[in-house]
Design an enzyme around this catalytic site. Sequence first.
Site, PDB file in Angstrom:
ATOM      1  N   SER A 144       0.757  -1.347   0.043  1.00  0.00           N
ATOM      2  CA  SER A 144       0.020  -0.053  -0.001  1.00  0.00           C
ATOM      3  C   SER A 144       1.041   1.301  -0.001  1.00  0.00           C
ATOM      4  O   SER A 144       1.676   1.502  -0.746  1.00  0.00           O
ATOM      5  CB  SER A 144      -0.995  -0.216   1.175  1.00  0.00           C
ATOM      6  OG  SER A 144      -1.906   1.213   0.913  1.00  0.00           O
TER       7      SER A 144
ATOM      8  N   ASP B   6      -2.510   6.038  -3.912  1.00  0.00           N
ATOM      9  CA  ASP B   6      -1.272   5.459  -3.685  1.00  0.00           C
ATOM     10  C   ASP B   6      -0.730   4.206  -4.485  1.00  0.00           C
ATOM     11  O   ASP B   6      -1.472   3.981  -5.384  1.00  0.00           O
ATOM     12  CB  ASP B   6      -1.737   4.889  -2.269  1.00  0.00           C
ATOM     13  CG  ASP B   6      -2.444   3.736  -2.016  1.00  0.00           C
ATOM     14  OD1 ASP B   6      -3.648   3.401  -2.940  1.00  0.00           O
ATOM     15  OD2 ASP B   6      -2.762   2.922  -0.978  1.00  0.00           O
TER      16      ASP B   6
ATOM     17  N   ASP C 196      -0.964   1.052  -4.789  1.00  0.00           N
ATOM     18  CA  ASP C 196      -2.029  -0.135  -5.252  1.00  0.00           C
ATOM     19  C   ASP C 196      -3.424   0.307  -5.307  1.00  0.00           C
ATOM     20  O   ASP C 196      -4.201  -0.598  -5.736  1.00  0.00           O
ATOM     21  CB  ASP C 196      -2.005  -1.306  -4.346  1.00  0.00           C
ATOM     22  CG  ASP C 196      -2.829  -0.929  -2.987  1.00  0.00           C
ATOM     23  OD1 ASP C 196      -2.405   0.199  -2.523  1.00  0.00           O
ATOM     24  OD2 ASP C 196      -3.296  -1.812  -2.404  1.00  0.00           O
TER      25      ASP C 196
ATOM     26  N   ASP D 201      -5.896   1.750  -4.029  1.00  0.00           N
ATOM     27  CA  ASP D 201      -6.975   1.770  -3.212  1.00  0.00           C
ATOM     28  C   ASP D 201      -7.378   2.860  -2.286  1.00  0.00           C
ATOM     29  O   ASP D 201      -8.449   2.980  -1.656  1.00  0.00           O
ATOM     30  CB  ASP D 201      -7.007   0.234  -2.432  1.00  0.00           C
ATOM     31  CG  ASP D 201      -5.952   0.169  -1.193  1.00  0.00           C
ATOM     32  OD1 ASP D 201      -4.999   1.141  -1.364  1.00  0.00           O
ATOM     33  OD2 ASP D 201      -5.854  -0.655  -0.548  1.00  0.00           O
TER      34      ASP D 201
END
Length: 579
Positions: free
Chosen positions: A151, A304, A306, A308
Amino acid sequence: MGTLDTETQARIQQWLAPEYDPETVAQVQQLVDNQEETELLDSFYKELEFGTGGLRGIMGVGSNRMNKYTIGKATQGLANYLIKQFPGQDIKVAVSYDSRNNSQSFGNLVADVFSANGFQVYLFKELRPTPMLSFAVRHFGCQGGVMLTASHNPKEYNGYKAYWNDGGQLVAPHDKNVITEVNAIQSVKDIKFDRNEANIQLIGEDFDQIYIDANRRLSIHPEAVLAQKDLKIVYSPIHGTGITIVPKMLKAWGFEQVHVVDEQAEPNGNFPTVIYPNPEEDDAMAMAKQKGEQLDADVVMATDPDADRVGVAIKNPAGEFQLINGNQIGSLLTYYVLSSKKALGQLKPNDYIVKTIVTSNLFAAIADAHQVKYYETLTGFKYIGEVMTQLLGQETYLVGGEESYGYLVGDLVRDKDAVNACAFIAEMAAYFKSQGKSLYDVLIQLYLEYGFYKEKLISLTKKGKAGADEIKQMMADLRADLPKTLGAIDVVEVRDYELSQATNMKTGEKTKIDLPKSDVLQFITTDGDVISARPSGTEPKIKFYCSVKEKLSFSSEYGQISNRLDDKVNTMMADIIKD
């Protein structure tokens, strides 16, 4: 190695055995020869465990590091558990990865182990966001899935998010049961590393369109987008996966002026332009804000690595772009979805929203005003996904979110989805612009209508085993000496989620908290302020949250009341944080 405990020393010796590859053995031996006891302790004092975000740690050798063997062991343990849970079934899993260093090789390693266990593996051909992994699990009817990402953690980290057949991250009892299966693996010889190419199907770009089309059908006000198709949007993927899909999604939605921050467009696990690839950090959003000012944009967004989580900057009355926090973004989205559906006559009695226990109660106030039910969960979007799965077919999920910049509109996935959120934030901006309002105007409108909620988060980083012990002690000290007042305001209730009980501080009466156990303490004051303390499940941090509220009668009072609330928050936080 004389100061290391026996368990740590035993793990080190295990990693020096010939069943580990020569390069790994050499790296461990070098740490031993150099007597790097602090590094050895941090690398071997425990096994990596699933927290609120799965497996996450610094890359390197050791049982407490992200590497070939910890990932292989986790995957074999997950495979063993899936085989037990779905006996006699042809098991399917999806695997994706982000832009971090080693993520692609780790993703292929996971595919190797799953395929060697006889599973059908849907492996993304190239990096793609976490929400697309959740979507793929559901789309292909998989029993599980894995996303390789840490993340928004610093570049030295990587991580492993495990998913169940509903497309959500592992929750109880599966999370602990998988750990049991992982711990049952006593030798790396028990891990099946030999890839079976026949069991691996690559997911290509054509899948992007399936995901985009499904999201596009969720649009509430397509006519507003059409009217404001020239809305100026600045977007940064902060060197992550968002570049592969967010611009495509916004274009498909109908927006024609999407401006990507070129310096941060290329995926890069070193995140060269930022200190942390975290959209809640001013530093990470600085380039996007600068481009927004240059273009006189309507909204600035960044995701960010990834994709999400999404950060947002909006224009204030002075014409400057200011970051808004996760509670404000989520409140705006909640208001947009509920007010729009109410105006269109689309709200139903069984509709609901979800928030976490540390997320602003403004979400709840908006839901109450629209006569929509709301649920609260523990921190971590996987718990929101769990509620969605439990209520599927009985009630209808509309929108949910958490203060840590994670949101989801509609129920296509079971995780936070910044790609989906970017589209709805842009649509929301377009809709309100058609009414002559900016997002800043709407935010002030919410405060006038529902109360001025002000929140602050303080995170203290405590690295390594010493840090973990310190965090544990801080929580123990808080429980041993519960504060009677915070900022000279009486504490009337203490909620201990570890004990699953709330205590009335005046009468001593205890009531049950109907949520899973979690190491969280909450303090409620006579003013209705909420102060929470919890160790992070994904980072070496302890987090303190404070939320206060005051009536806002006139927009002209905003600055004065905002300063007063800031002073109140700071005073209360000073009383609870002893660092």
